[in-house]
Design a protein around this motif. Structure first.
Motif, PDB file in Angstrom:
ATOM      1  N   GLU A 499     -25.973  -2.920 -55.481  1.00  0.00           N
ATOM      2  CA  GLU A 499     -25.240  -3.927 -54.574  1.00  0.00           C
ATOM      3  C   GLU A 499     -25.104  -5.169 -55.245  1.00  0.00           C
ATOM      4  O   GLU A 499     -25.891  -5.771 -56.019  1.00  0.00           O
ATOM      5  N   ALA A 500     -24.140  -5.991 -54.666  1.00  0.00           N
ATOM      6  CA  ALA A 500     -23.877  -7.245 -54.979  1.00  0.00           C
ATOM      7  C   ALA A 500     -23.334  -8.283 -53.928  1.00  0.00           C
ATOM      8  O   ALA A 500     -23.113  -8.013 -53.105  1.00  0.00           O
ATOM      9  N   VAL A 501     -23.907  -9.374 -54.071  1.00  0.00           N
ATOM     10  CA  VAL A 501     -23.624 -10.521 -53.083  1.00  0.00           C
ATOM     11  C   VAL A 501     -22.701 -11.542 -53.719  1.00  0.00           C
ATOM     12  O   VAL A 501     -23.529 -12.273 -54.547  1.00  0.00           O
ATOM     13  N   VAL A 502     -21.678 -11.976 -53.399  1.00  0.00           N
ATOM     14  CA  VAL A 502     -20.995 -12.908 -54.184  1.00  0.00           C
ATOM     15  C   VAL A 502     -20.481 -14.288 -53.449  1.00  0.00           C
ATOM     16  O   VAL A 502     -20.393 -14.186 -52.129  1.00  0.00           O
ATOM     17  N   TYR A 503     -20.813 -15.516 -53.886  1.00  0.00           N
ATOM     18  CA  TYR A 503     -20.524 -16.655 -53.383  1.00  0.00           C
ATOM     19  C   TYR A 503     -20.140 -17.632 -54.431  1.00  0.00           C
ATOM     20  O   TYR A 503     -20.403 -17.219 -55.679  1.00  0.00           O
ATOM     21  N   GLY A 504     -20.028 -18.793 -53.912  1.00  0.00           N
ATOM     22  CA  GLY A 504     -19.200 -19.863 -54.978  1.00  0.00           C
ATOM     23  C   GLY A 504     -20.529 -20.995 -55.035  1.00  0.00           C
ATOM     24  O   GLY A 504     -21.097 -21.394 -53.852  1.00  0.00           O
ATOM     25  N   VAL A 505     -20.776 -21.291 -56.161  1.00  0.00           N
ATOM     26  CA  VAL A 505     -21.581 -22.431 -56.340  1.00  0.00           C
ATOM     27  C   VAL A 505     -21.027 -23.595 -57.167  1.00  0.00           C
ATOM     28  O   VAL A 505     -20.220 -23.342 -57.694  1.00  0.00           O
ATOM     29  N   GLU A 506     -21.540 -24.765 -56.811  1.00  0.00           N
ATOM     30  CA  GLU A 506     -20.993 -26.014 -57.384  1.00  0.00           C
ATOM     31  C   GLU A 506     -21.408 -26.308 -58.831  1.00  0.00           C
ATOM     32  O   GLU A 506     -22.545 -26.186 -59.134  1.00  0.00           O
ATOM     33  N   ILE A 507     -20.750 -26.595 -59.796  1.00  0.00           N
ATOM     34  CA  ILE A 507     -21.105 -27.200 -61.196  1.00  0.00           C
ATOM     35  C   ILE A 507     -20.556 -28.802 -61.265  1.00  0.00           C
ATOM     36  O   ILE A 507     -19.338 -29.019 -60.924  1.00  0.00           O
ATOM     37  N   PRO A 508     -21.609 -29.373 -61.616  1.00  0.00           N
ATOM     38  CA  PRO A 508     -21.194 -30.914 -61.864  1.00  0.00           C
ATOM     39  C   PRO A 508     -19.894 -31.230 -62.504  1.00  0.00           C
ATOM     40  O   PRO A 508     -19.501 -30.394 -63.424  1.00  0.00           O
TER      41      PRO A 508
END
Length: 613
Positions: A499-508
C-alpha cells in the motif's frame, strides 16, 4: 506564498500611488474588457476570430519564431487555413474533438488555429503521458482523430489498439520544418503536412460561425480518481482571458514573448499567447525549458517579455551570475507561482520592472491579475469571489449559526470560492459527478452557488490576494499538478509494496511540494539495494518525471481515520525528518538512479539547499 509581511497588505492609498503607471494601460485595457464582457454565449468570438483580426492588422509582422523558423501572421494563417480546409473536406465539423499530441513547435500552433477556425475542439494531450493514462485522456473526450508529432509517436503506437479512433484517422507531423520538407509518414499514419499542400490558403467560412459557447480546448488536470480530468475551455472563456490578461500585458507589434512553458497547459497556450495576439506581437517558442539556454534564447529572439512559472524562476536564480542576465530588453513577465523570497531579487538581478503574477485554473471561474504591479500578490480580481474560513481537519468551510459561510478578515487565510454567475460561469468537467463535488450552494444566501477552487489564499486588501496552499488530493511540483491517487496506484504496483499513501512535502527554497510516498510492504518483505534502483526504473516507466516520488517512508501500518481516510496531515508535518520518526526514510537525490537512506547529514544538506531538486 505562505508567509506575509505587514507591508504586503494593500489599502486605497497604496493603489492611488500606482495609478500613474496604471493609467498608461487604461485605453488598451478598456478595449480588452469591452471584447471580454460585451458578449453572449451565442456571439461569434474566440481564438480564430481574434487571430484573423491580428492578421489584418499586422499581416507581414512576425507571428511565430521557433528555432530558426519564422512565420508572419499571413504565413501562419495560410498554413492554418490549409489544415482547416483539409479537415472540412473529411467532414470534421463544429463540436468534433481531435486529440493533439505535439510538443512546443510550429506545427502545434498551426493545428490549434486550424481546428479553432472550424469550431472543432483541440484536446491538448500532455506530451509526457503514456500507457493507460494516455488511453484514458484520448478516449475520455471522444476524439474522432489524433494528430501526433513524430516525437510522440512511440507513446501513441504502444496504446493504439486501445484508442476508440478509426484506423484512417491517425495523423502525423514529421519532427522537422514540415513547411519545407513534409517527410515520410510511418505505416498507419496519414502525413498531414503532405495532405494539406493541395488545399487553398484563404480563410475558411466557418470562423464567423464559431460562438462563445463552443469548445476550443480540452485541457487536462489531475484528478482524485488517479486519472486526468478533461476541462472544457470554451471560446467565450478564451475571449475573457484575451480581453483581460491579454490586454493587461499591453504588448504591441514590436514585442516578442518568449515562452518555454508547455502549451498543453493554459499558462502557455492561453495567457502567454493571447497577450501576443492582442498586441499583434510575436510568440517565440522553445520546445522545453533550459536554464543554460534561457537568456541566450531571449537575446536570439530579441524578446521583450517572458512567460513563467515559479519553478522556472528558481532555476534561473540558481544559475551562476552571467553577462546574459541583463543583456536583453525584457522588462515584463506573466505567469504564476513566483515565490516571495525571490520576487525582489529576481527583479533586481534580471532588470524586470513588471511581474504580472496571476491566479487562474483550467476549470475555475475566478481569476486574479497583478495589474497594479504590487509585489508578492496574485493581484486584483474584478470577478465575484469570497475567501471563507476553512476547517482543514474536517476539510470543509466553517459556517455560522445561520448556516452561512464566514469571510476572513484582512490578512486572514481561507478557502477561495468563485461566485457562479452568467458573467463568471463554471464550464465544468466532462464528469458530471465531479461538477457537483466542486460547487458549494447556499453560501451567503439561499440559492447562491460558488465554485470551490481547492486553494487557500490570504486576503491582503483591496480585492488582492496571496496564494498560500492547495487542498485535496493534488499537489504542485515542477510546475505540474500531481495526482496523489495516480502515483499511489503506480507505486503500489511494485511487487514488494502492499500500500502507498502519497502527499506533497515542502523542501526549503523550492517551489511547490515534492512527492513523498509512505509505503507498507507485504509481510516478510524488505527493500534491498537492488530494490532501491529497480523502483526508480519501474516508476519511470509509468510516471512522468515530475510525478516520481522524491521521498519514500516505509511504515509498518498505514494510519487512517475512523472513516478510513489516510492521515496525511501528520505525515506532512513529519515530512522527511529522521528526528521525527523511526520509520525508514529514503530520498531520490538529483541525478541519482536509486533511492538512498535519509540520514542526519543528508537531511541537513537538504535543509541547507545543497541539493537542487
Amino acid at each position: 506564498m505562505s508567509q506575509m509581511l505587514q507591508t504586503d497588505l494593500i489599502g486605497i492609498t497604496d493603489v492611488i500611488t500606482r495609478l500613474p503607471q496604471f493609467f498608461n494601460k487604461v485605453p488598451n485595457l478598456l478595449s480588452g474588457l469591452k471584447q471580454a464582457y460585451i458578449r453572449t454565449p451565442n456571439t461569434p468570438t474566440g481564438l480564430a476570430l481574434a487571430f484573423e483580426k491580428a492578421v489584418k492588422r499586422n499581416p507581414h509582422g512576425n507571428a511565430l519564431l521557433f528555432e530558426d523558423q519564422r512565420y508572419s501572421y499571413q504565413e501562419l494563417n495560410d498554413w492554418a487555413n490549409q489544415i482547416a480546409h483539409y479537415y472540412l473536406s473529411l467532414g470534421v465539423c463544429k463540436g468534433d474533438v481531435i486529440a493533439v499530441m505535439i510538443e512546443n513547435r510550429s506545427e502545434l500552433l498551426a493545428t490549434v488555429i486550424a481546428l479553432a477556425k472550424i469550431g472543432a475542439t483541440s484536446a491538448l494531450v500532455n506530451t509526457s503521458q503514456t500507457g493507460k493514462v494516455l488511453v484514458h485522456s484520448v478516449n475520455l473526450v471522444k476524439s474522432v482523430a489524433i494528430i501526433a508529432g513524430e516525437e510522440c509517436r512511440k507513446a501513441v503506437d504502444e496504446i493504439r489498439n486501445d484508442l476508440n479512433i478509426a484506423e484512417d484517422r491517425f495523423f502525423w507531423f514529421a519532427d522537422q520544418t514540415t513547411r519545407q520538407d513534409v517527410g515520410t509518414a510511418p505505416q498507419g499514419y496519414i502525413n498531414l503536412a503532405e495532405k494539406i499542400l493541395q488545399f487553398p490558403k484563404f480563410n475558411v467560412p466557418t470562423t464567423h460561425k464559431v460562438k462563445g459557447k463552443d469548445g476550443l480546448f480540452y485541457i487536462y488536470t489531475s484528478g482524485t480518481t488517479g486519472l486526468p480530468k478533461a476541462v472544457i475551455f470554451t471560446n467565450s472563456r478564451w475571449t475573457l482571458a484575451y480581453g483581460t490578461y491579454g490586454h493587461i500585458l499591453n504588448l504591441n507589434e514590436d514585442d516578442v514573448m518568449y515562452c518555454t512553458l508547455p502549451l498543453y497547459h493554459a499558462t502557455g497556450m492561453v495567457v502567454c499567447w493571447c497577450g501576443v495576439i492582442a498586441g499583434g506581437g510575436t510568440l517565440a517558442l522553445r520546445r522545453k525549458f533550459s536554464t543554460s539556454a534561457f537568456w541566450s534564447d531571449v537575446q536570439k529572439f530579441n524578446a521583450s517579455a517572458i512567460g513563467y512559472v515559479g519553478e522556472l524562476c528558481r532555476y534561473l536564480m540558481d544559475a551562476p551570475v552571467s553577462d546574459h542576465d541583463r543583456a536583453h530588453r525584457v522588462t515584463k513577465m506573466i505567469g504564476n507561482g513566483m515565490r516571495p523570497n525571490i520576487w525582489g531579487k529576481f527583479k533586481e538581478r534580471f532588470g524586470i520592472k513588471e511581474i504580472l503574477e496571476l491566479y487562474a485554473s483550467s476549470e475555475g471561474n475566478v481569476g486574479f491579475s497583478n495589474i497594479f504591479n504590487f509585489d508578492n500578490t496574485v493581484g486584483f480580481s474584478p470577478t465575484p469571489y469570497a475567501i471563507v474560513e476553512f476547517d482543514k481537519e474536517n476539510n470543509e468551510a466553517i459556517r455560522d449559526s445561520n448556516g452561512d459561510c464566514i469571510k476572513v478578515q484582512k490578512g486572514g487565510v481561507g478557502l477561495l470560492i468563485g461566485k457562479i454567475t452568467s458573467r463568471s460561469p463554471f464550464d465544468g468537467y466532462t464528469d458530471s459527478d465531479k461538477n457537483k463535488s466542486v460547487i458549494m450552494k447556499d453560501v451567503f444566501k439561499k440559492g447562491d452557488s460558488y465554485f470551490i477552487t481547492g486553494d487557500l489564499v490570504r486576503d491582503i486588501g483591496f480585492r488582492h490576494a496571496q496564494f498560500v496552499d492547495r487542498l485535496g488530493d493534488t499537489f504542485r511540483w515542477k510546475g505540474e499538478n500531481v495526482s496523489t491517487t495516480e502515483v499511489e496506484n503506480i507505486v503500489s504496483d511494485y511487487p514488494k509494496i502492499a500500500e502507498a499513501v502519497v502527499y506533497g512535502v515542502e523542501i526549503p527554497n523550492t517551489n511547490g511540494r515534492a512527492g513523498m510516498a509512505a509505503i507498507t510492504l507485504h509481510n516478510g518483505d524488505a527493500l534491498n539495494e537492488q530494490d532501491l534502483s529497480n523502483m526508480v526504473l519501474d516508476f519511470k516507466k509509468h510516471l512522468p518525471a515530475y510525478a516520481i516520488p522524491v521521498f519514500l517512508r516505509v511504515q509498518k501500518t498505514v494510519e487512517t481515520t475512523g472513516t478510513f481516510k489516510y492521515q496525511k496531515n501528520k505525515l506532512k508535518e513529519e515530512n522527511f525528518d529522521p528526528k521525527k520518526t523511526s520509520d525508514r526514510l529514503m530520498v531520490l537525490l538529483p541525478s541519482a538512479s536509486a533511492y538512498s537512506d535519509v540520514n542526519a547529514e543528508i537531511y541537513d544538506n537538504i535543509e541547507a539547499y545543497k541539493y537542487r531538486f
